[in-house]
Design a protein around this motif. Structure first.
Motif, short mmCIF file in Angstrom:
data_model
loop_
_atom_site.label_atom_id
_atom_site.label_comp_id
_atom_site.label_asym_id
_atom_site.label_seq_id
_atom_site.Cartn_x
_atom_site.Cartn_y
_atom_site.Cartn_z
N CYS A 1 -6.80 -0.43 1.28
CA CYS A 1 -6.87 -1.40 2.37
C CYS A 1 -8.02 -1.04 3.30
CB CYS A 1 -5.56 -1.45 3.15
SG CYS A 1 -5.52 -2.72 4.43
N THR B 1 0.81 -1.22 0.00
CA THR B 1 0.00 0.00 0.00
C THR B 1 0.85 1.27 0.00
OG1 THR B 1 -0.18 -0.19 2.42
CG2 THR B 1 -2.01 -1.05 1.09
N TRP C 1 -0.90 5.76 -5.30
CA TRP C 1 -1.17 4.51 -4.58
C TRP C 1 -2.67 4.31 -4.38
CZ3 TRP C 1 1.98 0.54 -3.55
CH2 TRP C 1 3.36 0.75 -3.62
N GLN C 2 -3.38 5.38 -3.97
CA GLN C 2 -4.81 5.26 -3.68
C GLN C 2 -5.62 4.93 -4.92
OE1 GLN C 2 -5.61 9.02 -1.83
NE2 GLN C 2 -4.59 8.47 0.08
#
Length: 516
Positions: A98, A66, A92-93
Motif C-alpha cells: 500500500c 494488507t 503479506w509484503q
C-alpha cells in the motif's frame, strides 16, 4: 441507479486467479459495524477504484487486505491462495503493498536503500549490487531517479515513485494506492496516470482510492462503492455515470440535493468588486509579475496553474498575507492596504487557506469559538463577548455548513477532516464578506463534504459576493464562471465557457497547444 448492484462483470481476464479476492468480509469495533458482508475482487492488470465517503469502511477494508486487521467473518485470497496469517509480515509484503497518502520513505536513506529496505540478507550489505539492482528496477519500470540521491531531497512525486518501486522490488503484484494525487500538481498527476497504465500492462493489479471522481473515470476500469460499511455497487466505470456514482456514495436524498447545486455561468455586470493592477509579488511558493485581473459581484473566477506558478501568491496578496513589491489592489473602488490582513478582513475580505491546520483554525478552541473569531467585535459590548450572540451566530453557521460535532464546544482538533474544513469555510463566511478568496477549499475531504462546501461557496456568489478561487481540481473549478490560467507568474489565457477540460487547462498551464 441502473441494475448493476452487486454485479462483478467486466473482469479483464477470467483465466488467471484474482490478485485479491475478499469474500463476505465483516468487521466490527465494539458496536460500530465498520464492514458488513463486503466482497471485492481485483483482477491482474486491472485498476479498480474503491470509493465512498469518510467512514464508509475503505480504511478498514484496506487494513484487512494488507494484513493489518483480521476480519470477524469472511476470507481473503491473494492470487488464488489463502492470505498469510497476520504474524507473517514478509508473506503479506510479497503479495500486496500500500502506498499511503503520507510518505513512508526514510529521508536519511538514499533512493536505492529505501527500495531495498529490510531486504538484505545477513549482516553485510553489498552496496554495489544494491545500486545495480535498484537502477535495473527503475529502468525496467521507466522510473527516472538517481539511486544515490537522498530521499530527503526528493519531491512528493519522486517519493511516491520510490514507494511503488519498493513494492515491485519485493515482488508484490497487487498495489493499493491511497489518495495518490492528494499532494501532486496537475502535470505530476498526469505522469502518475501514465505509470499506472504501464504497471497495469505488466499484469499488476491496482486498488485505487480517491475522493476525486474524475480520476476514477480517467484511470480506473471498475469501481466498487462502499456506504456505511456495505458494498453498494461494483461495476465497470463505463456503466456508472457521475450521478449514479454519487448516488451510490451518498444516498438518494443527499444526491438530489447535490444535483440541484448547479452553478450559473452568467456573465456578471457592473463595476469590478476586486480590481488588481500590475501586481508583483515574490514568495517562497511562487511569484507573479505585473498581474492584472477583475472579479465582479456574482462571479467566481478561478486561478489555475502548476505548483509554483503564482496562483497562491495572488490569493495571499489579495488577502493581505504578503506585501506586494508593486501594483495596486482595490475593493469596491477603494484601495486595500498592502500586507495588512486585519484591514482586509475589516473591509470585507474572507479567506480560506489551503493548509487548514497551519492557517485555518485554532485546534484547541471549540467549534463556536473558531467560527466566530472574525466577528468578535460585532458580538461584544464594552469588550465582553455575549455568549448568547456567539452561540446564535455559531449555530446558524453550523446549520448552513452541516457541521457535525458532539457540541459547539468540541475542540476542532477532534473533528473529522471534512468538518474541520467546514469550520474554516464558515469562519471565512462569518462576516458576510463581499470578496471571498479560497485556495483548494475541499482538499482531503469526502465527496459529500466537498459538495456541501462547494454549494456554500457558490451560494455566497449567488448572493452577491465576488469569489476568487485558486485550484487545480476540476471538481472545484466547475463552480467557476471564468478560469484564468497562470504560468510562470503571468496570466496567459482565459476560459469563459464551462465545462472546463482538464487537458486543455493543463496544456495552457504548460504553454502547449491542444489539437482541435
Amino acid at each position: 441507479m441502473t441494475s448493476v448492484e452487486g454485479t462483478d462483470s467486466g473482469r479483464p481476464d477470467q483465466f488467471r486467479p484474482p490478485a485479491a479476492d475478499a469474500e463476505s468480509i465483516s468487521k466490527a469495533f465494539g458496536r460500530t459495524k465498520a464492514l458488513q458482508d463486503v466482497s471485492l475482487t481485483v483482477e491482474p492488470g486491472e485498476c479498480h477504484a474503491l470509493v465512498g465517503r469518510n467512514g464508509a469502511g475503505k480504511s478498514t477494508l484496506v487494513a484487512i487486505l494488507t494484513g493489518l486487521l483480521k476480519p470477524d467473518t469472511g476470507s481473503v485470497r491473494l492470487y488464488g491462495e489463502p492470505a498469510p496469517s497476520l504474524s507473517d509480515r514478509a508473506g503479506w509484503q510479497e503479495r500486496v503493498a500500500c502506498v499511503y497518502q503520507r510518505s513512508m520513505v526514510i529521508p536519511t536513506l538514499s533512493v536505492g536503500e529505501n527500495i531495498f529496505l529490510n531486504r538484505t540478507e545477513g549482516s553485510l550489505v553489498h552496496w554495489q549490487e544494491l545500486r545495480r539492482q535498484s537502477r535495473k528496477l527503475l529502468l525496467e519500470w521507466g522510473f527516472d531517479l538517481d539511486v544515490d540521491q537522498l530521499a530527503a531531497e526528493l519531491s512528493v512525486e519522486q517519493k511516491q515513485i520510490v514507494e511503488i518501486a519498493r513494492a515491485l522490488a519485493i515482488g508484490a503484484r497487487f498495489l493499493i494506492l491511497d489518495e495518490p494525487t492528494a499532494s501532486l500538481e496537475s502535470r505530476a498527476i498526469e505522469r502518475l496516470f501514465e505509470r499506472i497504465r504501464r504497471v497495469k500492462e505488466s499484469g499488476v493489479a491496482i486498488l485505487y482510492i480517491s475522493h476525486h471522481l474524475e480520476e476514477v473515470y480517467e484511470v480506473c476500469d471498475r469501481a466498487t462503492v462502499l456506504r456505511d460499511g456495505k458494498r453498494i455497487v461494483t461495476a465497470p466505470v463505463t456503466e456508472l455515470d457521475h450521478e449514479q456514482l454519487v448516488t451510490a456514495m451518498v444516498g438518494g436524498e443527499l444526491a438530489r440535493a447535490i444535483r440541484d447545486q448547479t452553478p450559473r455561468t452568467d456573465d456578471a455586470e457592473g463595476a469590478p468588486r476586486l480590481s488588481v493592477r500590475g501586481l508583483s509579488v515574490q514568495t517562497p511558493l511562487g511569484s507573479v509579475e505585473e498581474v492584472s485581473l477583475d472579479v465582479r459581484a456574482g462571479e467566481c473566477v478561478g486561478l489555475f496553474g502548476l505548483r509554483g506558478s503564482g496562483t497562491v501568491a495572488i490569493a495571499d496578496a489579495v488577502a493581505g498575507l504578503v506585501k506586494p513589491s508593486a501594483g495596486a489592489i482595490e475593493l469596491d473602488g477603494g484601495p486595500l492596504q498592502p500586507g495588512r490582513v486585519d484591514i482586509a478582513l475589516r473591509k470585507g475580505v474572507g479567506y480560506v487557506p489551503e493548509d487548514r491546520h497551519a492557517r485555518g483554525f485554532v485546534p484547541t478552541l471549540g467549534v463556536a469559538e473558531n467560527l466566530t473569531l472574525p466577528i468578535l467585535e460585532r458580538l461584544s459590548r464594552w469588550g465582553l463577548v455575549s455568549s448568547n450572540k456567539r452561540q446564535a451566530a455559531a449555530d446558524a453557521l453550523s446549520v448552513r455548513l452541516q457541521i457535525v460535532a458532539s457540541s459547539s464546544e468540541q475542540p476542532v482538533a477532534e473533528l473529522s477532516g471534512g468538518n474541520q474544513q467546514k469550520v474554516v469555510v464558515g469562519r471565512a463566511l462569518a462576516a458576510q464578506p463581499s470578496l471571498l478568496v479560497v485556495v483548494s477549499p475541499t482538499v482531503g475531504v469526502d465527496v459529500a463534504s466537498k459538495e456541501a462546501l462547494l454549494g456554500v461557496i457558490d451560494a455566497a456568489r449567488k448572493d452577491g459576493a465576488a469569489v476568487l478561487l485558486v485550484s487545480d481540481d476540476l471538481d472545484e473549478l466547475r463552480i467557476c464562471t471564468r478560469v484564468l490560467i497562470v504560468r510562470r507568474g503571468k496570466i496567459v489565457k482565459e476560459f469563459r465557457e464551462a465545462p472546463w477540460d482538464r487537458h486543455e487547462l493543463i496544456a495552457a498551464a504548460e504553454g502547449l497547444e491542444v489539437a482541435a
